[in-house]
Design an enzyme around this catalytic site. Structure first.
Site, short mmCIF file in Angstrom:
data_model
loop_
_atom_site.label_atom_id
_atom_site.label_comp_id
_atom_site.label_asym_id
_atom_site.label_seq_id
_atom_site.Cartn_x
_atom_site.Cartn_y
_atom_site.Cartn_z
N ASP A 1 -7.20 0.94 0.61
CA ASP A 1 -5.88 0.92 1.09
C ASP A 1 -5.47 -0.16 0.17
O ASP A 1 -4.52 -0.64 0.00
CB ASP A 1 -5.67 0.42 2.36
CG ASP A 1 -6.11 1.50 3.59
OD1 ASP A 1 -5.57 2.67 3.10
OD2 ASP A 1 -6.21 1.34 4.36
N GLU B 1 -4.62 0.62 -3.66
CA GLU B 1 -3.27 0.71 -3.73
C GLU B 1 -1.64 -0.26 -3.97
O GLU B 1 -0.96 -0.18 -4.07
CB GLU B 1 -3.01 2.07 -2.47
CG GLU B 1 -3.52 3.21 -2.41
CD GLU B 1 -3.36 3.94 -1.54
OE1 GLU B 1 -3.01 5.23 -1.60
OE2 GLU B 1 -3.41 4.27 -0.15
N GLU C 1 1.00 -1.49 -0.43
CA GLU C 1 0.16 -0.27 -0.09
C GLU C 1 0.69 1.51 0.16
O GLU C 1 0.37 2.03 -0.52
CB GLU C 1 -0.73 -0.12 1.06
CG GLU C 1 -1.61 1.29 1.06
CD GLU C 1 -2.25 1.37 3.04
OE1 GLU C 1 -2.58 2.71 3.64
OE2 GLU C 1 -1.70 0.95 3.56
N ASP D 1 0.82 3.67 -3.21
CA ASP D 1 -0.11 5.46 -2.19
C ASP D 1 1.21 5.81 -3.47
O ASP D 1 0.98 7.27 -4.70
CB ASP D 1 0.27 5.52 -1.40
CG ASP D 1 0.10 6.70 -1.15
OD1 ASP D 1 -0.65 7.79 -1.22
OD2 ASP D 1 1.49 7.57 -1.23
#
Length: 239
Positions: A124, A127, A51, A55
């Site tokens: 989450d 990502e 994650e 991102d």
């Protein structure tokens, strides 16, 4: 159970338009920490590291795409658009569009409390999937997957100006000019429970400055705030 789960992943891969070389990366991306802590015998990791990586990959892809947009957007506008597009609400919307929640590995506690529908968990995991694609096939492929999922939202946000934080802007404007905060009042609701359309008026010092309609109260409030800003600005120019 694990065989069935494996078959489900093939359906998910079709939904994102990418087939993993290392299926373990996808499994990790879809594994919540609650599952890991309850199933150490079958789970060696969970998705928070992916994650974190995803991102950054997502942010670069979005910035690169809007940087090359035909209208040559300014730095401040690009920053607002990026901030809007990478937020959890948008990510969870995309996750719902591809039914990501159905493929998550969750612990019993999260399962029992609706974890498959929680926006934060979905965002989450989305990502994490982007991070997994990046590790599996590199930036170009990750970019292709991300743009494929975001394309409609990017163009809609840019053309509609939806990235503006109208409510915050109106709040600051209202406090400066009138010394009070704006009030949002729901004045109408239409449609079935799952397809409602809300109408909201924004009032400042007992005067209605804007009206907005949307599929959620938040959307209606945002549109009402935008109309109020335009009205206040036009009034200021005439004075």
């Amino acid at each position: 159970m694990l065989v069935s789960y494996s078959k489900n992943l093939e359906i998910f891969e079709k939904a994102i338009g990418y087939s993993f070389n290392d299926k373990g990366l996808l499994t990790e991306a879809l594994t919540h920490r609650s599952f890991y802590h309850e199933n150490r015998d079958v789970a060696s990791s969970y998705n928070e590291r992916l994650e974190f990586l995803g991102d950054s990959v997502l942010g670069l892809v979005i910035v690169e795409d809007i940087f090359n947009y035909a209208s040559k957007l300014t730095e401040s506008v690009m920053a607002k658009i990026k901030s809007y597009l990478v937020r959890g609400e948008v990510l969870s919307e995309i996750a719902n569009e591809i039914s990501l929640g159905e493929y998550l590995r969750l612990g019993k506690g999260e399962e029992d409390t609706g974890g498959r529908r929680k926006k934060s968990i979905l965002a989450d995991a989305m990502e994490a999937v982007f991070g997994a694609v990046y590790l599996d096939s590199g930036y170009a492929t990750a970019r292709e997957v991300i743009i494929g999922l975001f394309r409609g939202k990017i163009s809609n946000v840019i053309t509609s100006g939806q990235y503006h934080d109208y409510k915050t802007e109106l709040q600051e404007m209202s406090q400066t000019l009138f010394g009070v905060l704006p009030e949002y009042k729901v004045t109408g609701q239409e449609g079935d429970e799952h397809r409602k359309t809300y109408t909201v008026d924004v009032v400042i010092s007992d005067e209605k400055f804007g009206r907005g309609m949307g599929r959620s109260k938040k959307e209606a409030e945002t549109k009402a705030a935008g109309e109020a800003i335009r009205k206040i600005t036009e009034r200021s120019y005439r004075q």
